[in-house]
Design an enzyme around this catalytic site. Structure first.
Site, PDB file in Angstrom:
ATOM      1  CG  HIS A 163      -2.234   0.795   0.873  1.00  0.00           C
ATOM      2  ND1 HIS A 163      -2.386   2.283   1.038  1.00  0.00           N
ATOM      3  CD2 HIS A 163      -3.510   0.178   0.641  1.00  0.00           C
ATOM      4  CE1 HIS A 163      -3.288   2.612   1.349  1.00  0.00           C
ATOM      5  NE2 HIS A 163      -3.896   1.834   0.733  1.00  0.00           N
ATOM      6  N   PRO A 164       0.159   2.229  -1.221  1.00  0.00           N
ATOM      7  CG  PRO A 164      -0.497   3.371  -2.469  1.00  0.00           C
ATOM      8  CD  PRO A 164      -0.860   2.067  -1.558  1.00  0.00           C
ATOM      9  CB  CYS A 165      -0.953   4.948   3.113  1.00  0.00           C
ATOM     10  SG  CYS A 165      -0.728   3.849   3.747  1.00  0.00           S
ATOM     11  CG  HIS A 166       2.710   4.654   6.035  1.00  0.00           C
ATOM     12  ND1 HIS A 166       2.198   5.489   6.133  1.00  0.00           N
ATOM     13  CD2 HIS A 166       2.364   2.659   5.925  1.00  0.00           C
ATOM     14  CE1 HIS A 166       1.530   4.625   7.115  1.00  0.00           C
ATOM     15  NE2 HIS A 166       1.507   3.137   6.890  1.00  0.00           N
ATOM     16  CB  THR A 167       5.374   5.966  -1.081  1.00  0.00           C
ATOM     17  OG1 THR A 167       4.911   4.035  -1.204  1.00  0.00           O
ATOM     18  CG2 THR A 167       6.540   5.473  -1.776  1.00  0.00           C
TER      19      THR A 167
END
Length: 211
Positions: A163-167
């Site tokens: 999941h890209p939410c913390h990228t």
């Protein structure tokens, strides 16, 4: 560099093409794909077969005992040690990785599938079991939000994703550290990002990418 941790699609496309050049130099088999019906939208794909650990049921264990798996049976002890450790049967899992730009998050997203030799897809719980211990311990409390199953944005079939939410936050921190160390500003976002998140799901980036 990436002070905000995000990048535009144009920057993604630039780094994507640069990434492919680096991959070619080190002999890493990545491919360039175009989104169906959207010829200007590019993404990366890579097939990879690697060794995984699968805790087989008794029925599967019986099948495994009768299967050669491509290893000569001259030495029974060798075969046993090759495919079984403490009640865990070793099997080859095929991973396929896709790197796709997310318009919503303005960052790349790593999509992947994992399947056994018979083509059967591996479930999310088993994917998690194959995450290296060092990452599993760190992500234990957010494993089902970090590793999720989503429809592939261009193929319309189920894929897993990191999941890209913390990228963006992660890359922002990387950018800050890089600047403090005086690293050259031409570093490739995709190389840095994949080197950080790829090993969680068995995708390792050769050091030659950074040369």
């Amino acid at each position: 560099m990436w002070k905000t941790g995000i990048l535009s699609y144009e920057a993604f496309e630039h780094d994507l093409l640069d990434f492919l050049e680096r991959a070619k130099k080190v002999g890493d088999p990545w491919n360039l794909e175009y989104a169906k019906g959207r010829r200007k939208v590019k993404y990366l794909t890579k097939p990879q077969v690697q060794l995984g650990l699968h805790k087989a049921s008794e029925e599967e264990a019986d099948t495994t005992e009768d299967t050669n798996w491509g290893v000569e049976e001259d030495d029974d002890d060798c075969v046993q040690s090759e495919h079984q450790e403490s009640g865990v049967n070793r099997v080859f899992l095929k991973y396929e990785y896709h790197v796709i730009y997310s318009v919503s998050y303005s960052v790349p997203v790593l999509y992947f599938t994992a399947s056994r030799q018979d083509g059967k897809l591996v479930g999310l719980e088993e994917v998690w079991e194959n995450v290296p211990d060092v990452y599993r311990e760190r992500l234990e409390h957010e494993k089902w939000t970090f590793l999720t199953q989503q429809e592939h944005p261009y193929l319309g079939v189920p894929f897993y994703q990191l999941h890209p939410c913390h990228t963006a936050d992660m890359m922002k921190r990387v950018s800050s550290v890089t600047e403090q160390q005086g690293t050259h500003s031409s570093a490739n976002y995709l190389v840095t990002w994949l080197s950080t998140v790829g090993p969680v799901v068995g995708l390792n980036i050769p050091t030659g990418y950074s040369l």
